[in-house]
Design a protein around this motif. Structure first.
Motif, PDB file in Angstrom:
ATOM      1  N   TYR A   1      36.721  25.259  45.223  1.00  0.00           N
ATOM      2  CA  TYR A   1      37.000  25.699  46.587  1.00  0.00           C
ATOM      3  C   TYR A   1      38.390  26.311  46.690  1.00  0.00           C
ATOM      4  O   TYR A   1      38.601  27.269  47.426  1.00  0.00           O
ATOM      5  CB  TYR A   1      36.862  24.526  47.562  1.00  0.00           C
ATOM      6  CG  TYR A   1      35.456  23.997  47.621  1.00  0.00           C
ATOM      7  CD1 TYR A   1      34.435  24.736  48.206  1.00  0.00           C
ATOM      8  CD2 TYR A   1      35.136  22.770  47.060  1.00  0.00           C
ATOM      9  CE1 TYR A   1      33.144  24.280  48.247  1.00  0.00           C
ATOM     10  CE2 TYR A   1      33.843  22.289  47.090  1.00  0.00           C
ATOM     11  CZ  TYR A   1      32.846  23.049  47.691  1.00  0.00           C
ATOM     12  OH  TYR A   1      31.566  22.585  47.729  1.00  0.00           O
ATOM     13  N   LEU A   2      39.335  25.782  45.946  1.00  0.00           N
ATOM     14  CA  LEU A   2      40.680  26.347  45.935  1.00  0.00           C
ATOM     15  C   LEU A   2      40.675  27.739  45.305  1.00  0.00           C
ATOM     16  O   LEU A   2      41.312  28.664  45.811  1.00  0.00           O
ATOM     17  CB  LEU A   2      41.640  25.427  45.179  1.00  0.00           C
ATOM     18  CG  LEU A   2      43.085  25.882  45.111  1.00  0.00           C
ATOM     19  CD1 LEU A   2      43.694  25.898  46.510  1.00  0.00           C
ATOM     20  CD2 LEU A   2      43.874  24.961  44.212  1.00  0.00           C
ATOM     21  N   VAL A   3      39.948  27.898  44.236  1.00  0.00           N
ATOM     22  CA  VAL A   3      39.853  29.203  43.573  1.00  0.00           C
ATOM     23  C   VAL A   3      39.159  30.211  44.489  1.00  0.00           C
ATOM     24  O   VAL A   3      39.598  31.361  44.633  1.00  0.00           O
ATOM     25  CB  VAL A   3      39.109  29.075  42.230  1.00  0.00           C
ATOM     26  CG1 VAL A   3      38.882  30.432  41.597  1.00  0.00           C
ATOM     27  CG2 VAL A   3      39.870  28.161  41.287  1.00  0.00           C
ATOM     28  N   ALA A   4      38.084  29.798  45.136  1.00  0.00           N
ATOM     29  CA  ALA A   4      37.368  30.687  46.065  1.00  0.00           C
ATOM     30  C   ALA A   4      38.246  31.054  47.257  1.00  0.00           C
ATOM     31  O   ALA A   4      38.228  32.194  47.723  1.00  0.00           O
ATOM     32  CB  ALA A   4      36.081  30.025  46.536  1.00  0.00           C
ATOM     33  N   PHE A   5      39.033  30.089  47.725  1.00  0.00           N
ATOM     34  CA  PHE A   5      39.941  30.359  48.843  1.00  0.00           C
ATOM     35  C   PHE A   5      40.974  31.409  48.460  1.00  0.00           C
ATOM     36  O   PHE A   5      41.224  32.349  49.218  1.00  0.00           O
ATOM     37  CB  PHE A   5      40.629  29.054  49.274  1.00  0.00           C
ATOM     38  CG  PHE A   5      41.634  29.238  50.364  1.00  0.00           C
ATOM     39  CD1 PHE A   5      41.242  29.453  51.667  1.00  0.00           C
ATOM     40  CD2 PHE A   5      42.985  29.194  50.065  1.00  0.00           C
ATOM     41  CE1 PHE A   5      42.177  29.634  52.670  1.00  0.00           C
ATOM     42  CE2 PHE A   5      43.923  29.365  51.058  1.00  0.00           C
ATOM     43  CZ  PHE A   5      43.527  29.582  52.363  1.00  0.00           C
ATOM     44  N   ALA A   6      41.558  31.278  47.270  1.00  0.00           N
ATOM     45  CA  ALA A   6      42.558  32.247  46.813  1.00  0.00           C
ATOM     46  C   ALA A   6      41.934  33.632  46.659  1.00  0.00           C
ATOM     47  O   ALA A   6      42.547  34.644  47.024  1.00  0.00           O
ATOM     48  CB  ALA A   6      43.160  31.782  45.490  1.00  0.00           C
ATOM     49  N   ALA A   7      40.720  33.709  46.132  1.00  0.00           N
ATOM     50  CA  ALA A   7      40.046  35.001  45.977  1.00  0.00           C
ATOM     51  C   ALA A   7      39.726  35.619  47.336  1.00  0.00           C
ATOM     52  O   ALA A   7      39.844  36.836  47.520  1.00  0.00           O
ATOM     53  CB  ALA A   7      38.771  34.831  45.161  1.00  0.00           C
ATOM     54  N   THR A   8      39.336  34.799  48.287  1.00  0.00           N
ATOM     55  CA  THR A   8      39.020  35.293  49.628  1.00  0.00           C
ATOM     56  C   THR A   8      40.257  35.848  50.308  1.00  0.00           C
ATOM     57  O   THR A   8      40.214  36.919  50.927  1.00  0.00           O
ATOM     58  CB  THR A   8      38.406  34.173  50.485  1.00  0.00           C
ATOM     59  OG1 THR A   8      37.230  33.708  49.830  1.00  0.00           O
ATOM     60  CG2 THR A   8      38.064  34.657  51.868  1.00  0.00           C
ATOM     61  N   ILE A   9      41.360  35.134  50.204  1.00  0.00           N
ATOM     62  CA  ILE A   9      42.609  35.616  50.807  1.00  0.00           C
ATOM     63  C   ILE A   9      43.019  36.944  50.162  1.00  0.00           C
ATOM     64  O   ILE A   9      43.446  37.879  50.846  1.00  0.00           O
ATOM     65  CB  ILE A   9      43.721  34.562  50.654  1.00  0.00           C
ATOM     66  CG1 ILE A   9      43.392  33.304  51.474  1.00  0.00           C
ATOM     67  CG2 ILE A   9      45.082  35.119  51.072  1.00  0.00           C
ATOM     68  CD1 ILE A   9      43.278  33.536  52.955  1.00  0.00           C
ATOM     69  N   GLY A  10      42.878  37.049  48.844  1.00  0.00           N
ATOM     70  CA  GLY A  10      43.203  38.305  48.170  1.00  0.00           C
ATOM     71  C   GLY A  10      42.333  39.455  48.652  1.00  0.00           C
ATOM     72  O   GLY A  10      42.814  40.566  48.874  1.00  0.00           O
ATOM     73  N   GLY A  11      41.045  39.202  48.825  1.00  0.00           N
ATOM     74  CA  GLY A  11      40.144  40.235  49.336  1.00  0.00           C
ATOM     75  C   GLY A  11      40.475  40.648  50.756  1.00  0.00           C
ATOM     76  O   GLY A  11      40.417  41.837  51.105  1.00  0.00           O
ATOM     77  N   MET A  12      40.835  39.659  51.580  1.00  0.00           N
ATOM     78  CA  MET A  12      41.201  39.976  52.964  1.00  0.00           C
ATOM     79  C   MET A  12      42.488  40.802  53.014  1.00  0.00           C
ATOM     80  O   MET A  12      42.596  41.735  53.805  1.00  0.00           O
ATOM     81  CB  MET A  12      41.350  38.692  53.780  1.00  0.00           C
ATOM     82  CG  MET A  12      40.030  38.012  54.054  1.00  0.00           C
ATOM     83  SD  MET A  12      40.130  36.363  54.767  1.00  0.00           S
ATOM     84  CE  MET A  12      41.449  36.444  55.897  1.00  0.00           C
ATOM     85  N   LEU A  13      43.462  40.480  52.171  1.00  0.00           N
ATOM     86  CA  LEU A  13      44.704  41.248  52.148  1.00  0.00           C
ATOM     87  C   LEU A  13      44.455  42.673  51.673  1.00  0.00           C
ATOM     88  O   LEU A  13      45.063  43.617  52.171  1.00  0.00           O
ATOM     89  CB  LEU A  13      45.738  40.558  51.266  1.00  0.00           C
ATOM     90  CG  LEU A  13      46.313  39.269  51.824  1.00  0.00           C
ATOM     91  CD1 LEU A  13      47.203  38.595  50.790  1.00  0.00           C
ATOM     92  CD2 LEU A  13      47.074  39.528  53.104  1.00  0.00           C
ATOM     93  N   PHE A  14      43.555  42.844  50.697  1.00  0.00           N
ATOM     94  CA  PHE A  14      43.222  44.188  50.235  1.00  0.00           C
ATOM     95  C   PHE A  14      42.562  44.982  51.364  1.00  0.00           C
ATOM     96  O   PHE A  14      42.885  46.151  51.582  1.00  0.00           O
ATOM     97  CB  PHE A  14      42.309  44.131  49.022  1.00  0.00           C
ATOM     98  CG  PHE A  14      41.848  45.484  48.569  1.00  0.00           C
ATOM     99  CD1 PHE A  14      42.717  46.356  47.953  1.00  0.00           C
ATOM    100  CD2 PHE A  14      40.546  45.893  48.790  1.00  0.00           C
ATOM    101  CE1 PHE A  14      42.310  47.611  47.546  1.00  0.00           C
ATOM    102  CE2 PHE A  14      40.131  47.140  48.392  1.00  0.00           C
ATOM    103  CZ  PHE A  14      41.016  47.993  47.769  1.00  0.00           C
ATOM    104  N   GLY A  15      41.652  44.359  52.085  1.00  0.00           N
ATOM    105  CA  GLY A  15      41.000  45.029  53.211  1.00  0.00           C
ATOM    106  C   GLY A  15      41.985  45.421  54.290  1.00  0.00           C
ATOM    107  O   GLY A  15      41.904  46.505  54.874  1.00  0.00           O
TER     108      GLY A  15
END
Length: 84
Positions: free
Chosen positions: A9-23
């Motif tokens: 869940y921590l890894v998925a959270f970090a990936a999600t935040i990265g995707g949101m920042l890219f968007g």
């Protein structure tokens, strides 16, 4: 010693935040496209050139994401060997 994270869940959270920042970064391009300094720097691009400029950011991100895995693997292993 570096901390190890096994929580998916921590890894998925970090990936999600990265995707949101890219968007957010891609969407913020529209804020300065009509700016006079921007247009002057790029020699007053037409719509096709402007599309190429905007798409190059996403294309560069894609190409660097292909290389990021192997680079981080090498650097991560070097750092891990130093701290172990």
């Amino acid at each position: 010693m570096l901390p190890r994270y096994y929580n998916p869940y921590l890894v998925a959270f970090a990936a999600t935040i990265g995707g949101m920042l890219f968007g957010f970064d891609v969407s913020s391009v529209s804020a300065f496209v009509d700016d006079d300094d921007y247009r002057k720097f790029f020699n007053y691009p037409d719509s096709t050139e402007q599309g190429g400029i905007t798409a190059s950011m996403a294309g560069g991100s894609f190409l660097s994401s292909l290389a990021a895995g192997s680079i981080s693997d090498r650097i991560g292993r070097c750092v891990q060997s130093v701290f172990s």
